[in-house]
Design a protein around this motif. Structure first.
Motif, PDB file in Angstrom:
ATOM      1  N   VAL A  25       0.868  -1.173   0.000  1.00 16.25           N
ATOM      2  CA  VAL A  25       0.000   0.000   0.000  1.00 16.25           C
ATOM      3  C   VAL A  25       0.903   1.220   0.000  1.00 16.25           C
ATOM      4  O   VAL A  25       1.508   1.556   1.019  1.00 16.25           O
ATOM      5  CB  VAL A  25      -0.937   0.025   1.223  1.00 16.25           C
ATOM      6  CG1 VAL A  25      -1.814   1.269   1.187  1.00 16.25           C
ATOM      7  CG2 VAL A  25      -1.791  -1.235   1.279  1.00 16.25           C
ATOM      8  N   GLU A  26       1.002   1.870  -1.150  1.00 20.56           N
ATOM      9  CA  GLU A  26       1.902   3.010  -1.268  1.00 20.56           C
ATOM     10  C   GLU A  26       1.428   4.166  -0.399  1.00 20.56           C
ATOM     11  O   GLU A  26       0.234   4.413  -0.260  1.00 20.56           O
ATOM     12  CB  GLU A  26       1.997   3.466  -2.718  1.00 20.56           C
ATOM     13  CG  GLU A  26       2.663   2.458  -3.630  1.00 20.56           C
ATOM     14  CD  GLU A  26       2.755   2.958  -5.052  1.00 20.56           C
ATOM     15  OE1 GLU A  26       3.763   3.609  -5.392  1.00 20.56           O
ATOM     16  OE2 GLU A  26       1.810   2.700  -5.808  1.00 20.56           O
ATOM     17  N   SER A  27       2.401   4.845   0.180  1.00 25.62           N
ATOM     18  CA  SER A  27       2.103   6.031   0.980  1.00 25.62           C
ATOM     19  C   SER A  27       2.111   7.245   0.067  1.00 25.62           C
ATOM     20  O   SER A  27       3.172   7.692  -0.369  1.00 25.62           O
ATOM     21  CB  SER A  27       3.156   6.190   2.084  1.00 25.62           C
ATOM     22  OG  SER A  27       2.932   7.360   2.819  1.00 25.62           O
ATOM     23  N   PRO A  28       0.927   7.805  -0.279  1.00 26.23           N
ATOM     24  CA  PRO A  28       0.897   8.910  -1.244  1.00 26.23           C
ATOM     25  C   PRO A  28       1.506  10.180  -0.658  1.00 26.23           C
ATOM     26  O   PRO A  28       1.167  10.558   0.468  1.00 26.23           O
ATOM     27  CB  PRO A  28      -0.598   9.093  -1.520  1.00 26.23           C
ATOM     28  CG  PRO A  28      -1.265   8.568  -0.294  1.00 26.23           C
ATOM     29  CD  PRO A  28      -0.406   7.452   0.215  1.00 26.23           C
ATOM     30  N   PRO A  29       2.408  10.818  -1.375  1.00 24.89           N
ATOM     31  CA  PRO A  29       2.991  12.063  -0.871  1.00 24.89           C
ATOM     32  C   PRO A  29       1.968  13.190  -0.870  1.00 24.89           C
ATOM     33  O   PRO A  29       1.021  13.169  -1.669  1.00 24.89           O
ATOM     34  CB  PRO A  29       4.125  12.340  -1.858  1.00 24.89           C
ATOM     35  CG  PRO A  29       3.730  11.634  -3.103  1.00 24.89           C
ATOM     36  CD  PRO A  29       2.956  10.427  -2.663  1.00 24.89           C
ATOM     37  N   PRO A  30       2.136  14.160   0.022  1.00 23.71           N
ATOM     38  CA  PRO A  30       1.199  15.291   0.058  1.00 23.71           C
ATOM     39  C   PRO A  30       1.151  16.013  -1.283  1.00 23.71           C
ATOM     40  O   PRO A  30       2.176  16.224  -1.936  1.00 23.71           O
ATOM     41  CB  PRO A  30       1.801  16.193   1.146  1.00 23.71           C
ATOM     42  CG  PRO A  30       2.635  15.289   1.990  1.00 23.71           C
ATOM     43  CD  PRO A  30       3.168  14.247   1.051  1.00 23.71           C
ATOM     44  N   GLY A  31      -0.072  16.352  -1.732  1.00 24.99           N
ATOM     45  CA  GLY A  31      -0.220  17.091  -2.982  1.00 24.99           C
ATOM     46  C   GLY A  31      -0.226  16.230  -4.220  1.00 24.99           C
ATOM     47  O   GLY A  31      -0.309  16.749  -5.336  1.00 24.99           O
ATOM     48  N   SER A  32      -0.109  14.894  -4.074  1.00 29.60           N
ATOM     49  CA  SER A  32      -0.113  14.030  -5.248  1.00 29.60           C
ATOM     50  C   SER A  32      -1.555  13.830  -5.727  1.00 29.60           C
ATOM     51  O   SER A  32      -2.495  13.841  -4.938  1.00 29.60           O
ATOM     52  CB  SER A  32       0.531  12.677  -4.926  1.00 29.60           C
ATOM     53  OG  SER A  32      -0.195  12.014  -3.915  1.00 29.60           O
ATOM     54  N   SER A  50      -1.064  10.764 -10.406  1.00 27.64           N
ATOM     55  CA  SER A  50      -0.452  10.742 -11.729  1.00 27.64           C
ATOM     56  C   SER A  50       0.630   9.675 -11.842  1.00 27.64           C
ATOM     57  O   SER A  50       0.983   9.250 -12.938  1.00 27.64           O
ATOM     58  CB  SER A  50       0.162  12.115 -12.040  1.00 27.64           C
ATOM     59  OG  SER A  50       1.147  12.460 -11.075  1.00 27.64           O
ATOM     60  N   ARG A  51       1.162   9.225 -10.706  1.00 26.36           N
ATOM     61  CA  ARG A  51       2.215   8.205 -10.736  1.00 26.36           C
ATOM     62  C   ARG A  51       1.583   6.830 -10.857  1.00 26.36           C
ATOM     63  O   ARG A  51       0.663   6.503 -10.096  1.00 26.36           O
ATOM     64  CB  ARG A  51       3.052   8.305  -9.454  1.00 26.36           C
ATOM     65  CG  ARG A  51       4.264   7.382  -9.450  1.00 26.36           C
ATOM     66  CD  ARG A  51       5.138   7.665  -8.242  1.00 26.36           C
ATOM     67  NE  ARG A  51       4.528   7.221  -7.000  1.00 26.36           N
ATOM     68  CZ  ARG A  51       4.988   7.557  -5.797  1.00 26.36           C
ATOM     69  NH1 ARG A  51       6.022   8.364  -5.701  1.00 26.36           N
ATOM     70  NH2 ARG A  51       4.400   7.106  -4.712  1.00 26.36           N
ATOM     71  N   PRO A  52       2.038   5.988 -11.787  1.00 30.13           N
ATOM     72  CA  PRO A  52       1.473   4.640 -11.901  1.00 30.13           C
ATOM     73  C   PRO A  52       1.689   3.859 -10.605  1.00 30.13           C
ATOM     74  O   PRO A  52       2.681   4.063  -9.906  1.00 30.13           O
ATOM     75  CB  PRO A  52       2.276   4.021 -13.061  1.00 30.13           C
ATOM     76  CG  PRO A  52       2.831   5.179 -13.810  1.00 30.13           C
ATOM     77  CD  PRO A  52       3.067   6.256 -12.806  1.00 30.13           C
ATOM     78  N   PRO A  53       0.775   2.955 -10.255  1.00 32.55           N
ATOM     79  CA  PRO A  53       0.909   2.186  -9.010  1.00 32.55           C
ATOM     80  C   PRO A  53       2.096   1.233  -9.066  1.00 32.55           C
ATOM     81  O   PRO A  53       2.573   0.850 -10.141  1.00 32.55           O
ATOM     82  CB  PRO A  53      -0.419   1.431  -8.923  1.00 32.55           C
ATOM     83  CG  PRO A  53      -0.901   1.340 -10.331  1.00 32.55           C
ATOM     84  CD  PRO A  53      -0.448   2.604 -10.995  1.00 32.55           C
ATOM     85  N   VAL A  54       2.548   0.811  -7.896  1.00 35.26           N
ATOM     86  CA  VAL A  54       3.719  -0.062  -7.794  1.00 35.26           C
ATOM     87  C   VAL A  54       3.495  -1.373  -8.533  1.00 35.26           C
ATOM     88  O   VAL A  54       4.430  -1.975  -9.072  1.00 35.26           O
ATOM     89  CB  VAL A  54       4.060  -0.313  -6.306  1.00 35.26           C
ATOM     90  CG1 VAL A  54       2.913  -1.003  -5.593  1.00 35.26           C
ATOM     91  CG2 VAL A  54       5.335  -1.131  -6.178  1.00 35.26           C
TER      92      VAL A  54
END
Length: 329
Positions: A131-138, A141-145
């Motif tokens: 479970v990726e930890s989304p960075p603030p403000g994301s 747009s980044r493809p999932p792991v």
């Protein structure tokens, strides 16, 4: 009159608990080039490890209030990335050199077992629990792991264009949980090859830590269960050896509340990546609860964060220090 209630078995999935030692102490995590260096290399390794193993045992006793701790030892062999020699040649050598240093190895594991053990795709199952930890403000747009095979602890470097011109500006990476300044990491979990997916060393090591901590299950059943080897001789083929082999007669359980890994400092970057992965695995909640309840009954404090249950001792690699290539620990 008592009314009968019928429920499907699948509606009540049961997660089997596992016996737990206080500490799983890893006495070696070596690769084939280490064995190619001959018995002297193993002798140097175990002589150094003995010093830190004694300290780890004393620390474990202190953490449980001076009582005699349940400690099991293990040793991991790389048979995943390369194949060298045979179990028949290597295992007696490992045991002999460990005994020379006054050490006993309770369990021996094959690294390939962290990928697939007893036909269970362990690495694949752990990958699906990331479970990726989304960075603030994301904004997603980044493809999932699961698509990229890369796992980060924050926002990657991303060029941006100004609204009025085609000027590209550089934006630094940002760690999600940074304290004052960022320490950004981006870890490759696998690569695709002609023979299929090749799991990375950090990802397999993360699976290994989860297994030692007793947190892996398949349909509620424990995985990577130790097996004995009754034949006086070991096989000539690594695939004929169980993924996890019990070597001593009455060892403490393989699984433990905490792990301690003793290794040369050349593995420091790999184990930093392991901790990043552990921080982003959605571990089986029932397994976590079982360990929490049992540790409470024993009066033992166990960190809530899984990554904090794994500690390390990095020592200077004797081989590199002799050639002037080693870094200080």
């Amino acid at each position: 009159m008592t009314e009968a209630v019928f429920r499907e078995t699948a509606a009540d999935p049961r997660t089997q608990s596992v016996p737990l030692a206080h500490l799983s102490l890893e006495l070696g995590h070596l690769y084939m080039e280490d064995f190619e260096a001959g018995p002297e290399r193993l002798r140097e390794h175990f002589a150094e490890v003995r010093i830190w193993a004694d300290a780890a045992r004393a620390s474990a006793a202190r953490l449980i209030g001076g009582r005699r701790p349940r400690i099991s030892t293990c040793f991991l062999i790389d048979d995943y990335f390369t194949r060298f020699s045979t179990p028949a040649e290597l295992i007696p050598l490992i045991l002999a050199e460990a005994e020379r240093a006054g050490l006993v190895i309770d369990y021996l594991a094959r690294e390939s077992g962290c990928a697939v053990a007893d036909r269970i795709e362990l690495a694949e199952s752990v990958m699906h629990r990331l479970v990726e930890s989304p960075p603030p403000g994301s904004y997603g747009s980044r493809p999932p792991v699961g698509q990229t095979g890369w796992l980060a602890n924050g926002q990657r470097t991303a060029p941006t264009r100004s609204a009025l011109a085609e000027i590209v500006t550089w934006q630094p990476p940002q760690e999600t949980a940074a304290r004052n300044h960022s320490i950004f990491m981006d870890v490759e979990l696998w690569s695709e090859t002609d023979r299929g997916r090749l799991w990375s060393c950090p990802f397999l090591a993360a699976v290994w830590q989860l297994a030692r901590l007793g947190l892996l299950r398949h349909l509620g059943e424990p995985v990577l269960v130790a097996q004995s080897w009754s034949d006086p001789d070991y096989p000539s083929d690594w695939d004929r050896l169980p993924p996890l082999l019990k070597l001593s007669d009455s060892p403490a359980p393989f699984n433990a509340y905490r792990t301690c890994t003793l290794m040369p400092n050349r593995f420091l970057a790999v184990e930093d990546a392991v901790r990043l992965i552990l921080d982003q695995v959605d571990v089986d909640s029932v397994a976590l609860s079982q360990i929490a309840e049992r540790s409470a009954r024993e009066g033992i404090a166990v960190p809530e964060a899984v990554a904090r249950r794994a500690v390390y001792v990095f020592y200077e690699d004797p081989t590199n220090s002799q050639t002037g290539q080693g870094d200080s620990a």
